[in-house]
Design a protein around this motif. Structure first.
Motif, short mmCIF file in Angstrom:
data_model
loop_
_atom_site.label_atom_id
_atom_site.label_comp_id
_atom_site.label_asym_id
_atom_site.label_seq_id
_atom_site.Cartn_x
_atom_site.Cartn_y
_atom_site.Cartn_z
N GLN A 78 0.83 -1.20 0.00
CA GLN A 78 0.00 0.00 0.00
C GLN A 78 0.87 1.25 0.00
N VAL A 98 1.46 4.31 -9.69
CA VAL A 98 0.73 3.07 -9.47
C VAL A 98 0.57 2.30 -10.78
N ASN A 99 0.29 3.01 -11.85
CA ASN A 99 0.14 2.37 -13.15
C ASN A 99 1.42 1.66 -13.57
N ARG A 102 1.80 -1.68 -11.04
CA ARG A 102 0.78 -2.71 -10.82
C ARG A 102 1.09 -4.03 -11.52
N ARG A 103 1.94 -4.00 -12.54
CA ARG A 103 2.29 -5.26 -13.20
C ARG A 103 3.15 -6.13 -12.28
N PRO A 106 0.60 -6.79 -8.36
CA PRO A 106 -0.80 -6.78 -8.81
C PRO A 106 -1.81 -6.44 -7.73
N SER A 107 -1.43 -6.52 -6.46
CA SER A 107 -2.36 -6.18 -5.37
C SER A 107 -2.09 -4.81 -4.78
N ILE A 108 -1.32 -3.99 -5.49
CA ILE A 108 -0.96 -2.67 -4.97
C ILE A 108 -2.17 -1.77 -4.83
N ASN A 109 -2.14 -0.93 -3.81
CA ASN A 109 -3.22 0.04 -3.57
C ASN A 109 -2.60 1.39 -3.23
N LEU A 131 -7.39 1.92 -13.23
CA LEU A 131 -6.85 1.69 -11.89
C LEU A 131 -7.93 1.36 -10.85
N HIS A 134 -7.21 -0.34 -7.52
CA HIS A 134 -5.83 0.00 -7.11
C HIS A 134 -5.73 1.37 -6.47
#
Length: 217
Positions: A78, A98-99, A102-103, A106-109, A131, A134
């Motif tokens: 996070q 974040v973009n 995220r690859r 994959p669970s990023i917020n 997003l 995310h």
């Protein structure tokens, strides 16, 4: 609007005239950072020989550190950004970070804590980048410290900060900071000690530095 670029702001508007006039009534004045002092001097508001730099100091006695509360952690990892949703804060670059991440994560917020006139545009940009899931907009919150301590990294994407109190707030909550290398965060953060300084205003470089922290906390 312009950060600390005085050349874009050097007009005789009422605010500047009042500031220039009142400064002449004082023996000394103070700015809260070297960056802000330089801006005020360049604007002709502060007088170089009579303006000191006295950084903010904070007591967090009323915000004792506690273990993170699980309800404030909305993803793993996070990220968190705390501040008014105004143009100079450049929240859109946090969305780009974040973009980029995220690859690999994959669970990023990203928890966006704050309110302001840019919220609609930021929500639209978040949707256009795909997003959903995310990024979460939490608005103005008095429990911002809970979001900080539940996060892995705090972001500062501003074009400039008069001081940048959120850096101290993050450190109080044992969270590293990744900021652009701008005034005044770069007066507090030594690159690699307490956080990282990214090249302004390169979201890809900021994302790489965040990834480095996330891979090796």
């Amino acid at each position: 609007r312009h950060g600390f670029d005085a050349s874009k702001r050097r007009v005789l508007d009422p605010f500047r005239l009042i500031e220039m006039g009142t400064d002449r009534c004082f023996d000394r004045s103070a700015a809260i950072s070297h960056g802000l002092r330089g801006f005020l001097v360049d604007m002709g508001i502060g007088r170089p020989g009579r303006m000191d730099v006295i950084p903010y100091g904070f007591s967090f006695a009323d915000v004792a550190y506690n273990e993170p509360k699980p309800e404030y952690r909305r993803g793993s990892p996070q990220l968190v950004i705390v501040g008014r949703l105004v143009a100079v804060k450049q929240h859109a670059l946090a969305l780009d970070v974040v973009n980029e991440l995220r690859r690999e994560f994959p669970s990023i917020n990203l928890a966006i804590v704050g309110a302001g006139p840019e919220e609609g545009a930021l929500r639209s940009r978040s949707q256009s980048l795909g997003l959903d899931g995310h990024v979460e907009f939490h608005g103005f919150r008095r429990d911002a410290h809970d979001f900080l301590r539940a996060s892995d990294v705090a972001l500062v994407t501003s074009r400039a900060e008069g001081f940048g109190a959120v850096v101290l707030e993050a450190w109080h909550n044992r969270v590293p900071v990744v900021s652009f290398d701008v005034a005044a965060p770069h007066e507090m953060i030594s690159h690699g000690a307490g956080g990282y300084l990214a090249r302004p205003f390169e979201a890809a470089h900021m994302a790489a530095l965040v990834a480095d922290l996330l891979r090796a906390p």
